[in-house]
Design a protein around this motif. Structure first.
Motif, PDB file in Angstrom:
ATOM      1  N   GLY A 178      -0.881  -6.864 -17.758  1.00 18.52           N
ATOM      2  CA  GLY A 178      -1.998  -6.054 -17.269  1.00 18.52           C
ATOM      3  C   GLY A 178      -1.813  -4.648 -17.781  1.00 18.52           C
ATOM      4  N   GLU A 179      -2.914  -3.910 -17.836  1.00 23.63           N
ATOM      5  CA  GLU A 179      -2.800  -2.537 -18.305  1.00 23.63           C
ATOM      6  C   GLU A 179      -1.987  -1.705 -17.313  1.00 23.63           C
ATOM      7  N   SER A 180      -1.638  -0.528 -17.747  1.00 23.83           N
ATOM      8  CA  SER A 180      -0.890   0.375 -16.900  1.00 23.83           C
ATOM      9  C   SER A 180      -1.689   0.693 -15.628  1.00 23.83           C
ATOM     10  N   GLY A 181      -1.033   0.668 -14.490  1.00 23.45           N
ATOM     11  CA  GLY A 181      -1.693   0.990 -13.230  1.00 23.45           C
ATOM     12  C   GLY A 181      -2.242  -0.214 -12.494  1.00 23.45           C
ATOM     13  N   CYS A 182      -1.955  -1.430 -12.997  1.00 19.67           N
ATOM     14  CA  CYS A 182      -2.477  -2.640 -12.357  1.00 19.67           C
ATOM     15  C   CYS A 182      -1.624  -3.103 -11.180  1.00 19.67           C
ATOM     16  N   GLY A 183      -0.455  -2.508 -11.011  1.00 21.31           N
ATOM     17  CA  GLY A 183       0.400  -2.877  -9.880  1.00 21.31           C
ATOM     18  C   GLY A 183       1.566  -3.772 -10.259  1.00 21.31           C
ATOM     19  N   LYS A 184       1.897  -3.825 -11.536  1.00 12.43           N
ATOM     20  CA  LYS A 184       2.992  -4.698 -11.980  1.00 12.43           C
ATOM     21  C   LYS A 184       4.339  -4.190 -11.480  1.00 12.43           C
ATOM     22  N   SER A 185       4.588  -2.901 -11.670  1.00  7.99           N
ATOM     23  CA  SER A 185       5.877  -2.362 -11.231  1.00  7.99           C
ATOM     24  C   SER A 185       6.016  -2.440  -9.720  1.00  7.99           C
ATOM     25  N   VAL A 186       4.942  -2.142  -9.021  1.00 12.41           N
ATOM     26  CA  VAL A 186       4.990  -2.202  -7.562  1.00 12.41           C
ATOM     27  C   VAL A 186       5.327  -3.619  -7.116  1.00 12.41           C
ATOM     28  N   THR A 187       4.747  -4.605  -7.788  1.00 12.01           N
ATOM     29  CA  THR A 187       5.053  -5.998  -7.469  1.00 12.01           C
ATOM     30  C   THR A 187       6.540  -6.281  -7.655  1.00 12.01           C
ATOM     31  N   GLU A 214      -4.974   5.512   2.202  1.00 18.57           N
ATOM     32  CA  GLU A 214      -4.221   4.329   1.811  1.00 18.57           C
ATOM     33  C   GLU A 214      -4.571   3.910   0.383  1.00 18.57           C
ATOM     34  N   VAL A 215      -3.548   3.663  -0.425  1.00 21.02           N
ATOM     35  CA  VAL A 215      -3.766   3.187  -1.793  1.00 21.02           C
ATOM     36  C   VAL A 215      -3.246   1.752  -1.884  1.00 21.02           C
ATOM     37  N   PRO A 216      -4.162   0.779  -1.897  1.00 27.69           N
ATOM     38  CA  PRO A 216      -3.701  -0.618  -1.948  1.00 27.69           C
ATOM     39  C   PRO A 216      -3.322  -1.015  -3.375  1.00 27.69           C
ATOM     40  N   ALA A 217      -2.079  -0.734  -3.762  1.00 23.39           N
ATOM     41  CA  ALA A 217      -1.640  -0.923  -5.146  1.00 23.39           C
ATOM     42  C   ALA A 217      -1.541  -2.404  -5.503  1.00 23.39           C
ATOM     43  N   VAL A 218      -1.088  -3.200  -4.544  1.00 23.10           N
ATOM     44  CA  VAL A 218      -1.023  -4.647  -4.758  1.00 23.10           C
ATOM     45  C   VAL A 218      -1.799  -5.274  -3.606  1.00 23.10           C
ATOM     46  N   LYS A 251      -8.891   3.313  -9.947  1.00 26.96           N
ATOM     47  CA  LYS A 251      -7.846   3.695  -8.998  1.00 26.96           C
ATOM     48  C   LYS A 251      -7.812   2.668  -7.876  1.00 26.96           C
ATOM     49  N   PRO A 252      -6.614   2.249  -7.446  1.00 22.24           N
ATOM     50  CA  PRO A 252      -6.572   1.241  -6.383  1.00 22.24           C
ATOM     51  C   PRO A 252      -7.387   1.690  -5.173  1.00 22.24           C
ATOM     52  N   GLY A 253      -8.216   0.783  -4.666  1.00 25.82           N
ATOM     53  CA  GLY A 253      -8.987   1.089  -3.470  1.00 25.82           C
ATOM     54  C   GLY A 253     -10.307   1.781  -3.740  1.00 25.82           C
ATOM     55  N   SER A 272       0.840  -1.206   0.000  1.00 23.61           N
ATOM     56  CA  SER A 272       0.000   0.000   0.000  1.00 23.61           C
ATOM     57  C   SER A 272       0.865   1.242   0.000  1.00 23.61           C
ATOM     58  N   PHE A 273       0.302   2.292  -0.560  1.00 22.08           N
ATOM     59  CA  PHE A 273       0.946   3.599  -0.469  1.00 22.08           C
ATOM     60  C   PHE A 273       0.111   4.456   0.463  1.00 22.08           C
ATOM     61  N   PHE A 274       0.774   5.048   1.434  1.00 22.49           N
ATOM     62  CA  PHE A 274       0.044   5.879   2.383  1.00 22.49           C
ATOM     63  C   PHE A 274       0.212   7.335   1.990  1.00 22.49           C
ATOM     64  N   THR A 275      -0.766   7.811   1.242  1.00 21.58           N
ATOM     65  CA  THR A 275      -0.676   9.158   0.689  1.00 21.58           C
ATOM     66  C   THR A 275      -1.600  10.099   1.451  1.00 21.58           C
ATOM     67  N   ASP A 276      -1.567  11.369   1.050  1.00 20.42           N
ATOM     68  CA  ASP A 276      -2.423  12.357   1.710  1.00 20.42           C
ATOM     69  C   ASP A 276      -3.898  12.016   1.541  1.00 20.42           C
TER      70      ASP A 276
HETATM   71  N1  ADP Z   1       5.049   6.312  -5.439  1.00 19.16           N
HETATM   72  C1  ADP Z   1       3.720   6.066  -5.407  1.00 19.16           C
HETATM   73  N2  ADP Z   1       2.912   6.798  -4.609  1.00 19.16           N
HETATM   74  C2  ADP Z   1       1.590   6.557  -4.566  1.00 19.16           C
HETATM   75  N3  ADP Z   1       0.965   5.618  -5.275  1.00 19.16           N
HETATM   76  C3  ADP Z   1       1.712   4.858  -6.097  1.00 19.16           C
HETATM   77  C4  ADP Z   1       3.125   5.044  -6.212  1.00 19.16           C
HETATM   78  N4  ADP Z   1       3.596   4.151  -7.096  1.00 19.16           N
HETATM   79  C5  ADP Z   1       2.532   3.441  -7.517  1.00 19.16           C
HETATM   80  N5  ADP Z   1       1.400   3.853  -6.910  1.00 19.16           N
HETATM   81  C6  ADP Z   1       0.057   3.313  -7.103  1.00 19.16           C
HETATM   82  O1  ADP Z   1       0.184   1.970  -7.485  1.00 19.16           O
HETATM   83  C7  ADP Z   1      -0.588   1.710  -8.629  1.00 19.16           C
HETATM   84  C8  ADP Z   1       0.086   0.688  -9.476  1.00 19.16           C
HETATM   85  O2  ADP Z   1       1.263   1.248 -10.013  1.00 19.16           O
HETATM   86  P1  ADP Z   1       2.280   0.413 -10.904  1.00 19.16           P
HETATM   87  O3  ADP Z   1       2.711  -0.789 -10.174  1.00 19.16           O
HETATM   88  O4  ADP Z   1       3.333   1.350 -11.306  1.00 19.16           O
HETATM   89  O5  ADP Z   1       1.413   0.002 -12.170  1.00 19.16           O
HETATM   90  P2  ADP Z   1       1.908  -0.714 -13.488  1.00 19.16           P
HETATM   91  O6  ADP Z   1       3.365  -0.966 -13.380  1.00 19.16           O
HETATM   92  O7  ADP Z   1       1.110  -1.964 -13.562  1.00 19.16           O
HETATM   93  O8  ADP Z   1       1.558   0.208 -14.589  1.00 19.16           O
HETATM   94  C9  ADP Z   1      -0.754   3.035  -9.325  1.00 19.16           C
HETATM   95  O9  ADP Z   1      -2.010   3.124  -9.943  1.00 19.16           O
HETATM   96  C10 ADP Z   1      -0.682   4.045  -8.182  1.00 19.16           C
HETATM   97  O10 ADP Z   1      -1.972   4.327  -7.702  1.00 19.16           O
END
Ligand code: ADP
Ligand code: SF4
Ligand code: MG
Lengths: 336, 339
Positions: free
Chosen positions: B44-53, B23-27, B281-283, B16-20
């Motif tokens: 998965g499309e952009s924003g699915c959480g692949k990079s975060v994983t 909480e954004v549960p990205a994965v 948007k996550p969450g 999760s990302f704890f933003t202002d």
């Molecule tokens: N640094 C960050 N701060 C806040 N939220 C983030 C950050 N990085 C990623 N996220 C959240 O995680 C979600 C998934 O991001 P990401 O893993 O980059 O997607 P993908 O690689 O599948 O395109 C994004 O939609 C965003 O909401």
């Protein structure tokens, strides 16, 4: 085009700039009301005596003749002769310059070392107590008037606590035997470490007073530049390689982040020379500021001209050095 | 040489990302694994959480605001979520290496290619400077870069995007990692270069037996390189199975949409299909199937319950109520999906 050619071309480009500077300084000085001959001889002098002195000083010639004479001498490295002391400026200016250099270099070294590191650590530990403290101090530092800071330090650290001497460069009862006139070096050459400490103590307060503003500006600039760089992809790459955070910060990030900071350092070093003159006055240091000031009060044209010209020359050289540093650090910069 | 041994085993991972804005549960609770020497596609499309994983595996989630809040990541049996930063440093670049989407910005502009390559080896004390240099030149040759010796003294700006990505791959392979994570390695490159880079990675996989986690939004990339596929949607795994099966018999409506959007070279004139709507948007979806808003098969249950993964064959599962054996409506619908 290689680096050497680039440096030579930049130096050649300086010639018209410096020529222009000599001309402007020459004219401005002569626009100050007052007559050197009158200053030397006093108000009671007879008209004949004044005229005779003016003639012997060459002041009776038209201004353009004087200018070209001055320029001709300058080309041979001759700065002229002081009207007041009748000594060649070349001979008497160096101790004053050395005082200013020593103070300025001391100050800029403090400003760069402390400022850059404070900026780096603030960026590395963004939003930590260190970051907040450093940035509040930097904000205060930027707006600190030097003379006020100098006086407060003198009051607290000299008069109240007696940690540092109030004024001067050395212990007058045990003067430094001048060789280069940079006393830190002179005392070291002669193995007088006791004197070295004394000289250093004299430098601390004016050095800090002078360093405060550039240090604050450098710290803020370094921080923001580092924050920007540390977000970049290649920093992520460095971390993905398993690099230690210390090297990620001090090697991979800093080399990139320092580039915009260099401009600021160059500019601040130039401004610092101006600040040095003010600081010298507060701390009673016989620097180039005092030399020019004395020159002005006696309408000593060669002295004023030389003082200003040298300071301006240094300013221009610092700019050149910064530009060269850029191209040393950044392979993408082409020399043109 | 493929064994059943898992190089990477991720279970119940939550990031999760704890933003202002909260909480954004990205994965959100994902499971997957990579076998030794295997190429796994994560799609998965952009924003699915692949990079975060993938960044979680590297221990490089930007923190704050990001944090791994649950689950486990086992690399060669070693738990990474609780590993110290010191241990993670030893692992990064050595056991797992990663390459990124942007070859243009992923190399440091102020250091030579040679310096950056040798670094990878010197950091892990795999040899002295001379050995590092030798190995770096070898790697440059291995990734198909001409005049490797001279390249060592070049700066990144002197290289094209494709060459830089090759350098990135060489750098990742210097320490001979067991797993290479490639986060959209070809997205920023043009089509012909893309194909070359994919072929290179496939070759390296075969030659050096390095497992690859190939992350992409383009199923076309996956089709050519991967043995198994994990399809991610809005922070969850929605379908996983062998690549051949998924292309032959895509089950989840999202996977079907992705396959339809792959440009088919045989029908060049045909307009490219794209799934209507955007990744939420996550969450933002509190209840029901996260794909419901974009799903043509959505029915009542989809908006109330969160579907679990249904296993449909050996090693193939789908997160969709259409594959719930007990689901009446679903049976009819599923037939439509299949036809
Ligand atoms: N640094 C960050 N701060 C806040 N939220 C983030 C950050 N990085 C990623 N996220 C959240 O995680 C979600 C998934 O991001 P990401 O893993 O980059 O997607 P993908 O690689 O599948 O395109 C994004 O939609 C965003 O909401
Ligand atoms: S569960 Fe429902 S909404 Fe979700 S994919 Fe399946 S049919 Fe579509
Ligand atoms: Mg991504």
């Amino acid at each position: 085009m290689n680096m050497l050619q680039y440096i030579i071309r930049r130096l050649l480009q300086l010639i018209p700039v410096l020529l222009g500077m000599t001309f402007i300084v020459f004219l401005i000085i002569r626009a100050i009301p007052g007559d050197p001959a009158l200053v030397i001889l006093g108000q009671q002098a007879t008209e004949d005596a004044v005229a005779a002195l003016r003639e012997s000083l060459g002041l009776d010639e038209p201004w353009y003749v004087q200018y070209f004479q001055y320029l001709g001498n300058l080309l041979t490295g001759d700065l002229g002769e002081s009207i007041r002391t009748r000594t060649p400026v070349n001979e008497e200016i160096w101790p004053y310059l050395a005082t200013t250099f020593e103070l300025s270099i001391f100050a800029i070294v403090i400003a760069v070392i402390v400022g850059v590191n404070a900026g780096i650590i603030s960026a590395w530990f963004q939003n930590s107590w260190f970051d907040y403290t450093a940035m509040v101090l930097a904000l205060v530092g930027v707006s600190m008037p030097i003379f006020w800071l100098g006086l407060m330090m003198q009051y607290q650290f000299s008069l109240q606590w007696d940690w540092f001497p109030t004024t001067g460069r050395e212990n007058v009862r045990d003067p430094v035997n001048a060789i280069t006139n940079l006393y830190l070096i002179d005392t070291l050459i002669q193995g007088r470490f006791d004197q070295f400490v004394v000289v250093l103590k004299h430098l601390v307060m004016p050095g800090i007073a002078l360093a405060t503003i550039p240090m604050a500006i450098i710290a803020r600039m370094t921080r923001s530049s580092m924050l920007e760089v540390m977000k970049s992809d290649y920093i992520r790459t460095a971390r993905a390689k398993g690099e230690k955070m210390f090297w990620v910060v001090y090697k991979h990030s800093l080399k990139n982040a320092i580039i915009p900071v260099l401009t600021v350092i160059g500019l601040q070093t130039g401004l610092l020379l101006g600040g040095a003159i003010l600081t010298e006055t507060i701390f009673g240091l016989p620097g180039v500021g005092r030399y020019i000031y004395e020159g002005i009060s006696s309408r000593d044209y060669p002295v004023i001209q030389s003082g200003i010209l040298i300071v301006a020359f240094i300013f221009v050289m610092i700019n050149l050095i910064v530009d060269i540093l850029y191209s040393v650090i950044d392979p993408r910069i082409r020399y043109n | 040489m493929k064994t059943q041994e898992k190089v990477l085993d991720v279970k119940g991972l939550r990031v999760s990302f704890f933003t202002d804005e909260g909480e954004v549960p990205a994965v959100d609770d994902i499971d997957f694994y990579v076998r030794e020497g295997e190429v796994l596609g994560i799609v998965g499309e952009s924003g699915c959480g692949k990079s975060v994983t993938s960044l979680s595996v590297m221990g490089l989630i930007p923190s704050p605001p990001g944090k791994i809040i649950g689950g486990e990541i086992k690399l060669n049996g070693e738990e990474l979520t609780t590993a110290s930063e010191k241990r993670m440093r030893q692992i990064r670049g050595n056991d797992v290496a990663m390459i990124f989407q942007e070859p243009m910005t992923s190399l440091n502009p102020l250091f030579t290619i040679g310096n950056q390559l040798m670094d990878a080896m010197l950091i892990h004390k795999m040899g002295n400077k001379k050995q590092a240099k030798q190995r770096s030149i070898e790697m440059l040759k291995l990734v198909g870069l001409p005049r490797a010796e001279e390249l060592m003294n070049d700066y990144p700006h002197q290289l094209s995007g494709g060459m830089r990505q090759r350098v990135m791959i060489a750098m990742a392979m210097v320490c001979n990692p067991r797993l290479l994570i490639a986060d959209e390695p070809t997205t920023a490159l043009d089509v012909t270069i893309q194909a070359q880079i994919l072929k290179l990675m496939k070759d390296l996989n075969t030659k050096m037996n390095t497992a690859i986690m190939m992350i992409t939004h383009d199923l076309g990339v996956v089709a050519e390189t991967c043995e198994r596929i994990v399809v991610m949607y809005a922070g969850k795994v929605v379908e996983t199975g062998p690549a051949v099966e998924i292309f032959k018999d895509p089950q989840h409506p999202y996977t079907r949409g992705l396959i339809q959007s792959v440009p088919d070279m045989r029908y060049k004139k045909q307009r490219l299909y794209s799934i209507p709507g955007n990744v939420p948007k996550p969450g933002s979806i509190k209840q029901g199937c996260r794909f419901a808003d974009r799903c043509e098969f959505a029915f009542d249950r989809c908006r109330q319950e969160d579907p679990p993964l249904y296993q449909t064959a050996e090693g193939h599962s789908t997160r969709c109520f259409l594959f719930d054996e007990k689901e009446e409506t679903a049976h009819d619908n599923r037939n439509t999906v299949k036809s």
